[in-house]
Design an enzyme around this catalytic site. Structure first.
Site, PDB file in Angstrom:
ATOM      1  CB  CYS A 382     -39.806  11.401  -0.357  1.00 47.21           C
ATOM      2  SG  CYS A 382     -40.575  11.076  -1.632  1.00 47.21           S
ATOM      3  CB  CYS A 385     -39.264   8.348  -2.248  1.00 42.46           C
ATOM      4  SG  CYS A 385     -39.553   9.747  -3.192  1.00 42.46           S
TER       5      CYS A 385
HETATM    6  P1  FAD Z   1     -28.742   9.827  -6.922  1.00 43.23           P
HETATM    7  O1  FAD Z   1     -29.691   9.045  -7.767  1.00 43.23           O
HETATM    8  O2  FAD Z   1     -29.162  10.228  -5.386  1.00 43.23           O
HETATM    9  O3  FAD Z   1     -27.358   9.006  -6.927  1.00 43.23           O
HETATM   10  C1  FAD Z   1     -26.309   9.079  -5.822  1.00 43.23           C
HETATM   11  C2  FAD Z   1     -25.194   8.428  -6.452  1.00 43.23           C
HETATM   12  O4  FAD Z   1     -25.149   7.074  -6.519  1.00 43.23           O
HETATM   13  C3  FAD Z   1     -24.770   9.098  -7.670  1.00 43.23           C
HETATM   14  O5  FAD Z   1     -23.785  10.592  -7.559  1.00 43.23           O
HETATM   15  C4  FAD Z   1     -23.749   8.006  -8.349  1.00 43.23           C
HETATM   16  O6  FAD Z   1     -22.615   8.106  -7.702  1.00 43.23           O
HETATM   17  C5  FAD Z   1     -24.510   6.736  -7.721  1.00 43.23           C
HETATM   18  N1  FAD Z   1     -25.487   6.187  -8.678  1.00 43.23           N
HETATM   19  C6  FAD Z   1     -26.557   6.734  -9.118  1.00 43.23           C
HETATM   20  N2  FAD Z   1     -27.322   5.935  -9.772  1.00 43.23           N
HETATM   21  C7  FAD Z   1     -26.660   4.659  -9.714  1.00 43.23           C
HETATM   22  C8  FAD Z   1     -26.757   3.149 -10.228  1.00 43.23           C
HETATM   23  N3  FAD Z   1     -27.970   2.981 -11.064  1.00 43.23           N
HETATM   24  N4  FAD Z   1     -25.887   2.380  -9.821  1.00 43.23           N
HETATM   25  C9  FAD Z   1     -24.881   2.803  -9.265  1.00 43.23           C
HETATM   26  N5  FAD Z   1     -24.628   3.783  -8.793  1.00 43.23           N
HETATM   27  C10 FAD Z   1     -25.540   4.813  -8.965  1.00 43.23           C
HETATM   28  N6  FAD Z   1     -36.801  10.723  -6.463  1.00 43.23           N
HETATM   29  C11 FAD Z   1     -37.875  11.121  -7.061  1.00 43.23           C
HETATM   30  O7  FAD Z   1     -38.055  11.999  -7.971  1.00 43.23           O
HETATM   31  N7  FAD Z   1     -38.804  10.120  -6.975  1.00 43.23           N
HETATM   32  C12 FAD Z   1     -38.694   8.749  -6.527  1.00 43.23           C
HETATM   33  O8  FAD Z   1     -39.884   8.226  -6.561  1.00 43.23           O
HETATM   34  C13 FAD Z   1     -37.694   8.702  -5.756  1.00 43.23           C
HETATM   35  N8  FAD Z   1     -37.707   7.416  -5.183  1.00 43.23           N
HETATM   36  C14 FAD Z   1     -36.556   7.185  -4.260  1.00 43.23           C
HETATM   37  C15 FAD Z   1     -36.282   5.999  -3.710  1.00 43.23           C
HETATM   38  C16 FAD Z   1     -35.201   5.814  -2.955  1.00 43.23           C
HETATM   39  C17 FAD Z   1     -35.093   4.617  -2.075  1.00 43.23           C
HETATM   40  C18 FAD Z   1     -34.288   6.892  -2.619  1.00 43.23           C
HETATM   41  C19 FAD Z   1     -33.124   6.606  -1.729  1.00 43.23           C
HETATM   42  C20 FAD Z   1     -34.288   7.948  -3.224  1.00 43.23           C
HETATM   43  C21 FAD Z   1     -35.503   8.224  -4.118  1.00 43.23           C
HETATM   44  N9  FAD Z   1     -35.608   9.272  -4.899  1.00 43.23           N
HETATM   45  C22 FAD Z   1     -36.640   9.888  -5.826  1.00 43.23           C
HETATM   46  C23 FAD Z   1     -34.423  10.289  -4.876  1.00 43.23           C
HETATM   47  C24 FAD Z   1     -33.654   9.954  -6.274  1.00 43.23           C
HETATM   48  O9  FAD Z   1     -33.284   8.653  -6.290  1.00 43.23           O
HETATM   49  C25 FAD Z   1     -32.086  10.886  -6.120  1.00 43.23           C
HETATM   50  O10 FAD Z   1     -31.546  10.522  -4.986  1.00 43.23           O
HETATM   51  C26 FAD Z   1     -32.416  12.286  -6.369  1.00 43.23           C
HETATM   52  O11 FAD Z   1     -33.037  12.472  -7.433  1.00 43.23           O
HETATM   53  C27 FAD Z   1     -31.029  13.080  -6.285  1.00 43.23           C
HETATM   54  O12 FAD Z   1     -30.136  12.415  -7.358  1.00 43.23           O
HETATM   55  P2  FAD Z   1     -28.639  12.659  -7.439  1.00 43.23           P
HETATM   56  O13 FAD Z   1     -28.636  13.327  -9.101  1.00 43.23           O
HETATM   57  O14 FAD Z   1     -28.140  13.370  -6.454  1.00 43.23           O
HETATM   58  O15 FAD Z   1     -28.057  11.117  -7.504  1.00 43.23           O
END
Ligand code: FAD
Length: 452
Positions: A382, A385
């Site tokens: 993205c 991101c």
């Molecule tokens: P995710 O946030 O994907 O987390 C995956 C797993 O990691 C979780 O299930 C948990 O086990 C663990 N986890 C979560 N948070 C933490 C933490 N703080 N410390 C330790 N473990 C943790 N989305 C946007 O809408 N805007 C953005 O600007 C954006 N930027 C991104 C930048 C990067 C580099 C990446 C990889 C992703 C980005 N995303 C962004 C996507 C977003 O971060 C999530 O991946 C997405 O919203 C799905 O969220 P999720 O609930 O599946 O958990």
């Protein structure tokens, strides 16, 4: 007495949540002014589009390329096109092409590294690509491509909800956290990072061992409910993991927490079309995981210290924007930030790291792993991101370089390129606004829970 031991996250009475929040109320306006209102700090040069994900095959369906980023598109057919993840991810605002190698060759020899402190600013001359030295926590780029960087407006492309999720995002986070497993084999020069998930993979057990210990959760919960409790009082030092590894984990978890905070705070309500805070998003990703919030505060302390340490070296830096008035205004704004960051006693004590036990031998490993984290950003599918992922990994890399590669008392002046400076201050800006949002969210939750 006020220095923070990295061992205790943000450890003593000088650095409770409330102390950092108080500091933030003072520093944030200056940081906003700098990053939103100066050309120097609001444009970032990076190679956003021309680099392939070095860790896995983009064609295997489990990737982080743009197709994967919008793999929810089938479910999005009911919402207007403009609200779809693919649209939300697009870059906006002016962006200028990088001049490429031929123009770069005209650059004079002397200011090659953009020395801070020598009345010569990197921005006075065309920026070189690929100038990492052994002290860098950044990534050496592929030399073969000719034009590698574009200038992108950070103001026109705010970090917020984009809809990027699913397997692509999961794979990237998974790969990032796997770098935390120091005892596993290291891949210092861009080899495969593997594909298992955070929840199920070998990395998961390590994290559980370190972080999901019930007693610790309880302590952190207690801390979160009473923000004036200091970290030292919570006893968070007593983990069985060596200091450097825990710091590495906290930096990436804190960065992840900050990204989550922004996407929850600037969230698109797809029913009303309004951008607004989403309390449910905050509760699920942060409020119920207080250790993530604590890692974000840890990063705030770490960057505050790096910026305070850099401050004196920026006194003589020339911000060559081509206009002397603008240069002077930019310098005044930078110094307002560094003075704000220096207005508290040293809040992070970097001198404790890489010193005892296996510490010294871990430094190279730490650096290589951090470089791998920055390489993984090319797998983010993205555009926005990836942009902010790259800015923030470069910003943390610059902070780590300032903290761990330059002695406090030495004459050695930190070598930072313009892009590193811009990344550092913009990453600090991300944290200042995350802290602000967290305070806002906390108030919303309290209001919800208050009996009528
Ligand atoms: P995710 O946030 O994907 O987390 C995956 C797993 O990691 C979780 O299930 C948990 O086990 C663990 N986890 C979560 N948070 C933490 C933490 N703080 N410390 C330790 N473990 C943790 N989305 C946007 O809408 N805007 C953005 O600007 C954006 N930027 C991104 C930048 C990067 C580099 C990446 C990889 C992703 C980005 N995303 C962004 C996507 C977003 O971060 C999530 O991946 C997405 O919203 C799905 O969220 P999720 O609930 O599946 O958990």
């Amino acid at each position: 007495a006020c220095a923070i031991s990295p061992r205790a996250i943000v450890s003593d009475a000088c650095a409770s949540y409330s102390t950092l929040e108080k500091l933030n109320r003072r520093v944030k306006p200056a940081v906003d002014d700098l990053t939103k209102d100066t050309d120097f700090f609001s444009y970032y040069r990076l190679n956003l589009f021309n680099k392939k994900c070095p860790f896995w095959n983009d064609e295997n369906g489990m990737c982080g390329n743009i197709a994967c980023a919008v793999n929810t598109i089938d479910n999005e057919e009911d919402i207007p096109k403009i609200w779809r993840a693919s649209e939300l991810s697009k870059l906006q605002g002016p962006s200028a092409k990088h001049p490429g190698k031929t123009v770069q060759k005209e650059r004079p020899k002397k200011p090659l590294q953009g020395l801070l402190g020598e009345n010569v600013g990197e921005s006075c001359i065309v920026e070189y690509d690929d100038e990492c030295d052994e002290r860098d926590y950044c990534v050496p780029e592929d030399e073969s491509a000719s034009a590698k960087g574009d200038y992108v407006s950070l103001v026109h492309n705010p970090e917020r909800f984009t809809g990027y999720a699913g397997d692509g995002a999961k794979m990237v986070w998974d790969a990032i956290y796997r770098e935390n497993c120091f005892q596993k084999s290291s891949f210092p020069h861009s080899a495969s990072l593997g594909t298992s998930s955070i929840a199920d993979g070998p990395a998961a057990q390590d994290f559980r061992n370190v972080l999901q210990d019930a007693e610790r959760q309880q302590i952190v919960q207690q801390h979160s409910q009473n923000p004036s409790t200091t970290f030292a009082q919570t006893g968070l030092e007593n983990e069985g993991e060596c200091l450097e590894k825990r710091v590495f984990y906290r930096v990436i978890s804190g960065m992840h927490a900050s990204i989550s905070t922004h996407l929850c705070w600037d969230f698109l309500n797809q029913t009303t079309g309004q951008w607004q805070p989403n309390v449910g998003c905050y509760k699920g990703r942060l409020h119920t995981h207080p250790e993530r919030i604590s890692n974000l505060y840890f990063n705030y302390a770490l960057l505050t210290r790096a910026i305070a340490k850099l401050g004196p070296h920026l006194q003589d830096y020339t911000f060559c924007t081509g206009d002397p008035d603008q240069d002077a205004a930019t310098k005044a704004k930078v110094l307002a930030v560094t003075q704000g960051a220096s207005s508290v006693p040293q809040i992070f004590d970097e001198s404790l790291m890489f010193k005892n036990g296996e510490g010294p031998s871990l430094k190279e490993d730490f650096k290589n792993r951090f470089r791998n984290v920055s390489r993984v950003m090319d797998c983010v599918g993205c555009d926005k991101c990836r942009l902010w992922g790259k800015v923030q990994t470069a910003g943390y890399g610059a902070a780590l370089k300032v903290l761990f590669e330059f002695d406090n008392d030495s004459e050695d002046i930190p070598l930072l390129q313009r892009t590193e400076l811009v990344a550092l201050f913009n990453t600090y800006a991300r944290l200042t606004s995350s802290m602000d949002a967290l305070v806002g969210f906390r108030g919303m939750v309290e209001a919800e829970e208050r009996p009528n």
